[in-house]
Motif scaffolding. Sequence first.
Motif, short mmCIF file in Angstrom:
data_model
loop_
_atom_site.label_atom_id
_atom_site.label_comp_id
_atom_site.label_asym_id
_atom_site.label_seq_id
_atom_site.Cartn_x
_atom_site.Cartn_y
_atom_site.Cartn_z
N ARG A 28 -4.98 26.14 -2.83
CA ARG A 28 -5.50 25.80 -4.16
C ARG A 28 -4.39 25.83 -5.21
N ALA A 29 -3.49 26.82 -5.09
CA ALA A 29 -2.38 26.90 -6.05
C ALA A 29 -1.50 25.66 -5.92
N ALA A 30 -1.32 25.18 -4.69
CA ALA A 30 -0.50 23.98 -4.48
C ALA A 30 -1.18 22.75 -5.09
N ARG A 31 -2.48 22.68 -4.91
CA ARG A 31 -3.22 21.54 -5.49
C ARG A 31 -3.06 21.53 -7.02
N ARG A 32 -3.17 22.72 -7.60
CA ARG A 32 -2.99 22.82 -9.07
C ARG A 32 -1.57 22.42 -9.46
N PHE A 33 -0.60 22.87 -8.66
CA PHE A 33 0.81 22.59 -8.96
C PHE A 33 1.08 21.08 -8.95
N VAL A 34 0.48 20.40 -7.96
CA VAL A 34 0.72 18.95 -7.83
C VAL A 34 -0.14 18.18 -8.83
N GLY A 35 -1.36 18.66 -9.04
CA GLY A 35 -2.27 17.99 -9.99
C GLY A 35 -3.09 16.90 -9.35
N ALA B 56 -9.22 24.05 4.07
CA ALA B 56 -8.92 25.14 5.00
C ALA B 56 -8.44 24.57 6.33
N ASP B 57 -9.01 23.40 6.70
CA ASP B 57 -8.70 22.83 8.01
C ASP B 57 -7.86 21.55 7.82
N ALA B 58 -6.59 21.63 8.25
CA ALA B 58 -5.68 20.49 8.06
C ALA B 58 -6.22 19.22 8.70
N SER C 206 -3.65 30.46 3.85
CA SER C 206 -4.69 30.98 2.94
C SER C 206 -5.15 29.89 1.99
N MET C 207 -6.44 29.91 1.67
CA MET C 207 -6.99 28.93 0.72
C MET C 207 -6.40 29.15 -0.67
N GLU C 208 -6.06 30.41 -0.96
CA GLU C 208 -5.49 30.72 -2.28
C GLU C 208 -4.20 29.90 -2.50
N SER C 209 -3.32 29.90 -1.48
CA SER C 209 -2.06 29.13 -1.60
C SER C 209 -2.34 27.64 -1.65
N MET D 89 0.85 -1.21 0.00
CA MET D 89 0.00 0.00 0.00
C MET D 89 0.88 1.26 0.00
N SER D 90 0.49 2.25 -0.82
CA SER D 90 1.36 3.43 -0.90
C SER D 90 1.19 4.32 0.34
N VAL D 91 2.23 5.09 0.59
CA VAL D 91 2.22 5.97 1.77
C VAL D 91 1.28 7.14 1.49
N ARG D 92 0.35 7.40 2.43
CA ARG D 92 -0.57 8.55 2.27
C ARG D 92 0.02 9.72 3.02
N PHE D 93 0.14 10.85 2.33
CA PHE D 93 0.77 11.99 3.02
C PHE D 93 -0.02 13.28 2.81
N ALA D 94 0.18 14.19 3.77
CA ALA D 94 -0.46 15.51 3.71
C ALA D 94 0.60 16.57 3.95
N VAL D 95 0.35 17.75 3.40
CA VAL D 95 1.30 18.86 3.55
C VAL D 95 0.57 20.05 4.17
N ILE D 96 1.19 20.63 5.19
CA ILE D 96 0.62 21.84 5.79
C ILE D 96 1.63 22.97 5.59
N GLY D 97 1.23 23.98 4.86
CA GLY D 97 2.15 25.07 4.49
C GLY D 97 2.44 24.97 3.01
N ALA D 98 1.62 25.68 2.21
CA ALA D 98 1.69 25.52 0.75
C ALA D 98 2.67 26.51 0.14
N GLY D 99 3.90 26.48 0.62
CA GLY D 99 4.93 27.37 0.08
C GLY D 99 5.83 26.63 -0.90
N LYS D 100 7.03 27.17 -1.05
CA LYS D 100 7.97 26.65 -2.06
C LYS D 100 8.33 25.18 -1.78
N VAL D 101 8.77 24.92 -0.55
CA VAL D 101 9.23 23.57 -0.21
C VAL D 101 8.06 22.59 -0.16
N GLY D 102 6.95 23.01 0.44
CA GLY D 102 5.77 22.14 0.56
C GLY D 102 5.27 21.70 -0.80
N LYS D 103 5.16 22.66 -1.73
CA LYS D 103 4.66 22.33 -3.07
C LYS D 103 5.61 21.39 -3.81
#
Length: 294
Positions: free
Chosen positions: A40-47, A53-55, A35-38, A1-15
């Motif tokens: 969402r941008a991270a989600r788009r970046f990863v695809g 909003a709530d980790a 911010s939700m804006e960041s 089973m693959s590792v499930r991961f989450a990221v908190i902090g949608a900045g340069k390193v997190g993305k």
Amino acid sequence: MSVRFAVIGAGKVGKALACLLARAGYEFLGVSSRSMESARAARRFVGSGAAVADAARLTPKADLVFITTPDTAIASVCEGLAQGGALTPGAVVAHCSGALPSSVLESARAAGCHVGSLHPCQAVASAGEAVRVLPGSYCCIEGDLAAVEALEEVARVLHMQIVKVPTSAKPLYHAAACVASNYLVALQHAAVRLQQAAGIGREEALQCLLPLMKGTVSNIERAGLPDALTGPIERGDVATVESHVAAVAGSAPDLLPIYREMGRLTVEVSLAKGNIDRRAADALLQVLARGEGA
Ligand SMILES: NC(=O)c1ccc[n+]([C@@H]2O[C@H](COP(=O)([O-])OP(=O)(O)OC[C@H]3O[C@@H](n4cnc5c(N)ncnc54)[C@H](OP(=O)(O)O)[C@@H]3O)[C@@H](O)[C@H]2O)c1
């Protein structure tokens, strides 16, 4: 089973981490940020994954949680998750700070998680660039045993090389990274200022000095230390160094202390290279100290 991961902090390193891990087959649950804006941008970046909003909507399902906020927010973000019951015992919680120990994640450990840190030893100016340069870079890993094992696997799948550092030595390790990267930029700034004092325009000075710096980095890569060193100190040319000290003192006196200190270090490297002897070194050190404290 693959590792499930989450990221908190949608900045340069997190993305960048999210993108690279998702590409490597880890299951990206999603990202939250200030911010939700960041987010969402991270989600788009990863695809893939969710932007929330709530980790706490992501972390209970995660085997691995990366807190990639600025260093100052890591402990409080972790406490928020731990106190809210949003961490699953046995999960790994990690941050990416080079200076902070994994013990800043103590609240997660108290909640039954394994805690560690993985610091990419790289200057990450944008997530896009980081995706390109992180594979092949080194990272420093520390933490408790299970966390270190999980983070070593992360490094392996990201094709990063590992340097293991005792937790207590992280500030020294990180100081070295700052000297190698941030101080290089500051040294370039000093060199540009000296050329400006010589009447060269700022942009032209930068363009003039860049190939020199790149050539020097390439010499270090090819010949290593101390053999990469060239220049008047390595040649034992006291008269040239004397003229530098006088010129810097006259036109940019605030840069004289850095010229002197870097000169002293360069004498040390020259001695190690073996091009100058102790007598020549002492003559150079004397010239570098001229007028000091006057
Ligand atoms: N940059 C580098 O060269 C580098 C290299 C190695 C390691 N690191 C480490 O990597 C970590 C992240 O650095 P970075 O350069 O990626 O920083 P960054 O680009 O400034 O990103 C930090 C992100 O964290 C979010 N954030 C801030 N406070 C938050 C909070 N309380 N809760 C949730 N999210 C929060 C910000 O959110 P919003 O955008 O939503 O406002 C921002 O997107 C740091 O620990 C740093 O030391 C950085």
